[in-house]
Design a protein around this motif. Structure first.
Motif, PDB file in Angstrom:
ATOM      1  N   VAL A   1       8.445  -4.970   0.198  1.00  0.00           N
ATOM      2  CA  VAL A   1       8.285  -6.190  -0.344  1.00  0.00           C
ATOM      3  C   VAL A   1       8.263  -6.913   0.963  1.00  0.00           C
ATOM      4  N   GLU A   2       9.069  -7.419   1.967  1.00  0.00           N
ATOM      5  CA  GLU A   2       9.619  -8.756   2.657  1.00  0.00           C
ATOM      6  C   GLU A   2       8.770  -8.366   3.878  1.00  0.00           C
ATOM      7  N   ARG A   3       7.943  -6.770   4.018  1.00  0.00           N
ATOM      8  CA  ARG A   3       7.608  -6.883   5.206  1.00  0.00           C
ATOM      9  C   ARG A   3       5.821  -6.769   4.915  1.00  0.00           C
ATOM     10  N   VAL A   4       5.170  -6.941   3.520  1.00  0.00           N
ATOM     11  CA  VAL A   4       3.921  -7.205   3.148  1.00  0.00           C
ATOM     12  C   VAL A   4       3.865  -8.351   2.813  1.00  0.00           C
TER      13      VAL A   4
ATOM     14  N   SER B   1      -0.782 -17.430  -2.523  1.00  0.00           N
ATOM     15  CA  SER B   1      -0.696 -17.001  -3.535  1.00  0.00           C
ATOM     16  C   SER B   1       0.269 -15.637  -4.218  1.00  0.00           C
ATOM     17  N   SER B   2       0.785 -15.589  -4.797  1.00  0.00           N
ATOM     18  CA  SER B   2       1.142 -14.559  -4.883  1.00  0.00           C
ATOM     19  C   SER B   2       0.705 -13.718  -6.357  1.00  0.00           C
ATOM     20  N   ALA B   3       1.314 -12.475  -6.595  1.00  0.00           N
ATOM     21  CA  ALA B   3       0.281 -11.912  -8.031  1.00  0.00           C
ATOM     22  C   ALA B   3       2.256 -11.313  -8.323  1.00  0.00           C
ATOM     23  N   THR B   4       2.077 -11.952  -9.428  1.00  0.00           N
ATOM     24  CA  THR B   4       3.635 -11.294 -10.971  1.00  0.00           C
ATOM     25  C   THR B   4       2.950 -11.015 -12.292  1.00  0.00           C
ATOM     26  N   LYS B   5       4.600 -10.773 -12.725  1.00  0.00           N
ATOM     27  CA  LYS B   5       4.065 -10.601 -13.990  1.00  0.00           C
ATOM     28  C   LYS B   5       6.155 -10.876 -14.415  1.00  0.00           C
ATOM     29  N   SER B   6       6.062 -11.770 -13.964  1.00  0.00           N
ATOM     30  CA  SER B   6       7.951 -11.744 -13.829  1.00  0.00           C
ATOM     31  C   SER B   6       8.553 -12.084 -15.565  1.00  0.00           C
ATOM     32  N   ASN B   7       7.215 -12.831 -16.049  1.00  0.00           N
ATOM     33  CA  ASN B   7       7.366 -12.468 -17.824  1.00  0.00           C
ATOM     34  C   ASN B   7       7.755 -11.698 -18.664  1.00  0.00           C
TER      35      ASN B   7
ATOM     36  N   ASP C   1      -7.229 -19.010  -0.485  1.00  0.00           N
ATOM     37  CA  ASP C   1      -7.209 -18.365   0.789  1.00  0.00           C
ATOM     38  C   ASP C   1      -6.737 -17.453   1.172  1.00  0.00           C
ATOM     39  N   VAL C   2      -4.733 -16.450   1.107  1.00  0.00           N
ATOM     40  CA  VAL C   2      -4.402 -15.212   0.808  1.00  0.00           C
ATOM     41  C   VAL C   2      -3.468 -15.177  -0.197  1.00  0.00           C
ATOM     42  N   VAL C   3      -3.558 -14.392  -1.030  1.00  0.00           N
ATOM     43  CA  VAL C   3      -3.213 -13.352  -2.168  1.00  0.00           C
ATOM     44  C   VAL C   3      -2.549 -12.090  -1.839  1.00  0.00           C
ATOM     45  N   VAL C   4      -1.487 -12.049  -1.463  1.00  0.00           N
ATOM     46  CA  VAL C   4      -0.663 -11.056  -1.308  1.00  0.00           C
ATOM     47  C   VAL C   4      -0.243 -10.192  -3.378  1.00  0.00           C
ATOM     48  N   ALA C   5       0.056  -9.643  -3.065  1.00  0.00           N
ATOM     49  CA  ALA C   5       0.032  -8.630  -4.168  1.00  0.00           C
ATOM     50  C   ALA C   5       0.433  -7.253  -3.988  1.00  0.00           C
ATOM     51  N   SER C   6       1.357  -7.016  -5.294  1.00  0.00           N
ATOM     52  CA  SER C   6       2.174  -4.760  -5.168  1.00  0.00           C
ATOM     53  C   SER C   6       0.856  -4.028  -5.483  1.00  0.00           C
ATOM     54  N   ASN C   7       1.115  -2.918  -5.689  1.00  0.00           N
ATOM     55  CA  ASN C   7      -0.224  -2.200  -5.405  1.00  0.00           C
ATOM     56  C   ASN C   7      -0.619  -2.676  -6.247  1.00  0.00           C
ATOM     57  N   LEU C   8      -0.492  -1.775  -7.832  1.00  0.00           N
ATOM     58  CA  LEU C   8      -1.233  -2.006  -8.427  1.00  0.00           C
ATOM     59  C   LEU C   8      -1.904  -3.045  -9.111  1.00  0.00           C
TER      60      LEU C   8
ATOM     61  N   ASN D   1       0.887  -1.054  -0.159  1.00  0.00           N
ATOM     62  CA  ASN D   1       0.275   0.027  -0.151  1.00  0.00           C
ATOM     63  C   ASN D   1       0.799   0.933   0.226  1.00  0.00           C
ATOM     64  N   ASN D   2       2.272   1.058  -0.108  1.00  0.00           N
ATOM     65  CA  ASN D   2       3.015   2.593   0.035  1.00  0.00           C
ATOM     66  C   ASN D   2       4.008   2.755  -1.023  1.00  0.00           C
TER      67      ASN D   2
END
Length: 361
Positions: free
Chosen positions: A165-168, A185-191, A236-243, A133-134
């Motif tokens: 990133v570590e703290r969230v 579960s983590s949201a990414t777009k590393s491709n 269950d839990v999803v973690v993602a960057s701000n956007l 969020n920051n």
């Protein structure tokens, strides 16, 4: 009895109606609990305030909020004031100055709410989205060169820090443990995003190794959006960057039946600063003042605020009353009912009083 100070900011549009409704529910829960009361600091910061004063809040606004135990926000935004003005003038300074680095949004299909997804029922959709969020994609870094010419250049910088990133990510795993969830579960777009997203993935892998009891996986954001629709029961839990978190936390309430009941919490886990609780639905100027706004999202925010302040029994009581009211069909028109804002609010309050005998105080 402990008294806590809550900054009450109705903001714009239906926020004035939903905050009044939410406060009535909060006060009812405090009344039956008997161990805590809320003293409200009434604050009129809004787009209307901006039109009168040229700013969304006064220069000392953050100092006014700092001593409060929490912030209870309605909605911000209204025609005539650009969205970036209202956002960067009020919400983002609060979120960033007060280090509210977690945006937590539950996604849950409740009995009495119809999902647009076929053959899905309460229990099939029940997960938590943790949004950074920051920082991330919403950093205030960049600019425009040669504006208004054919050579115009626009740059918007994305900023990820290891600490951020570590703290969230760690918060997401700790949240899973606290709530008895089995997977993060983590949201990414590393491709396609070749610096920030691989960095995010590396840190997710590092942190997940510290929690071997919690299953972990990751999805590219486009695939994850599709998975929310086709297999929402997998999360269950999803973690993602701000956007990415911003996108997912609008899609989540949509598959759960209504953005009108969706809550969010902007949390400072260290409690060094107040956290802020606001519904997802926005100011809805088209129905403002008609008394028909859905107060459920604001009420749910109140339950989350109780939890954060250490009164989980009050939060559980509010959530049970809200769920029972929805299941009984006392709802506003946006989810197929015929009740108005205050009728729904009164129904939740009555249910709180009926349930209070079975809830420890």
């Amino acid at each position: 009895m402990k008294q806590l100070q809550i900054a009450s900011i109705p903001g714009d549009g239906i926020g004035k109606e939903t905050v009044a409704a939410g406060r009535k529910v909060l006060d009812t829960a405090c009344e039956v609990h008997g161990g805590v009361t809320f003293e409200y600091l009434d604050i009129d910061w809004s787009c209307e305030y901006y039109k009168q004063h040229g700013q969304m809040m006064p220069d000392n606004g953050l100092d006014i909020l700092r001593p409060c135990d929490a912030i209870y926000l309605g909605a911000v935004g209204f025609p005539g004031v650009p969205d970036h003005v209202s956002l960067w003038g009020l919400l983002l300074p609060i979120r960033r100055t007060f280090r509210q680095y977690v945006n937590l949004r539950p996604v849950k299909l409740m009995a009495g709410v119809q999902t647009p997804l076929a053959n899905r029922y309460p229990g099939d959709i029940d997960f938590l989205v943790v949004r950074e969020n920051n920082e991330g994609e919403y950093s205030n870094m960049g600019g425009r060169l040669y504006q208004g010419t054919n050579e115009e250049v626009v740059v918007q910088n994305t900023v990820f820090t290891r600490a951020g990133v570590e703290r969230v990510v760690r918060y997401a795993f700790e949240l899973a443990i606290k709530n008895g969830r089995k997977k993060v579960s983590s949201a990414t777009k590393s491709n396609g995003i070749n610096y920030t997203m691989p960095f995010w993935d590396e840190i997710f892998a590092e942190i997940s190794s510290e929690y071997p009891e919690i299953e972990n996986n990751q999805y590219h954001i486009d695939a994850l959006c599709a998975r929310f629709v086709t297999h929402p029961d997998e999360f269950d839990v999803v973690v993602a960057s701000n956007l990415f978190g911003d996108i997912l936390t609008d899609l989540g309430p949509a598959i759960a039946g209504s953005i009108g009941i969706a809550p969010s919490a902007n949390i400072n886990p260290t409690r060094a600063y107040p956290s802020m609780f606001e519904p997802v639905h926005g100011s809805a100027p088209d129905i403002a003042g008609k008394g028909i706004a859905n107060p459920m999202g604001q009420i749910w925010c109140g339950a989350m605020m109780f939890d954060h302040l250490g009164y989980q029994d009050c939060g559980d009581l509010v959530m049970r009353a809200l769920a029972d009211t929805l299941a009984a069909g006392t709802t506003t028109a946006d989810i197929g009912g015929h009740a108005n804002t205050m009728e729904v609010t009164e129904a939740v309050c009555r249910r709180i009083k009926k349930l209070a005998g079975s809830v420890p105080s």
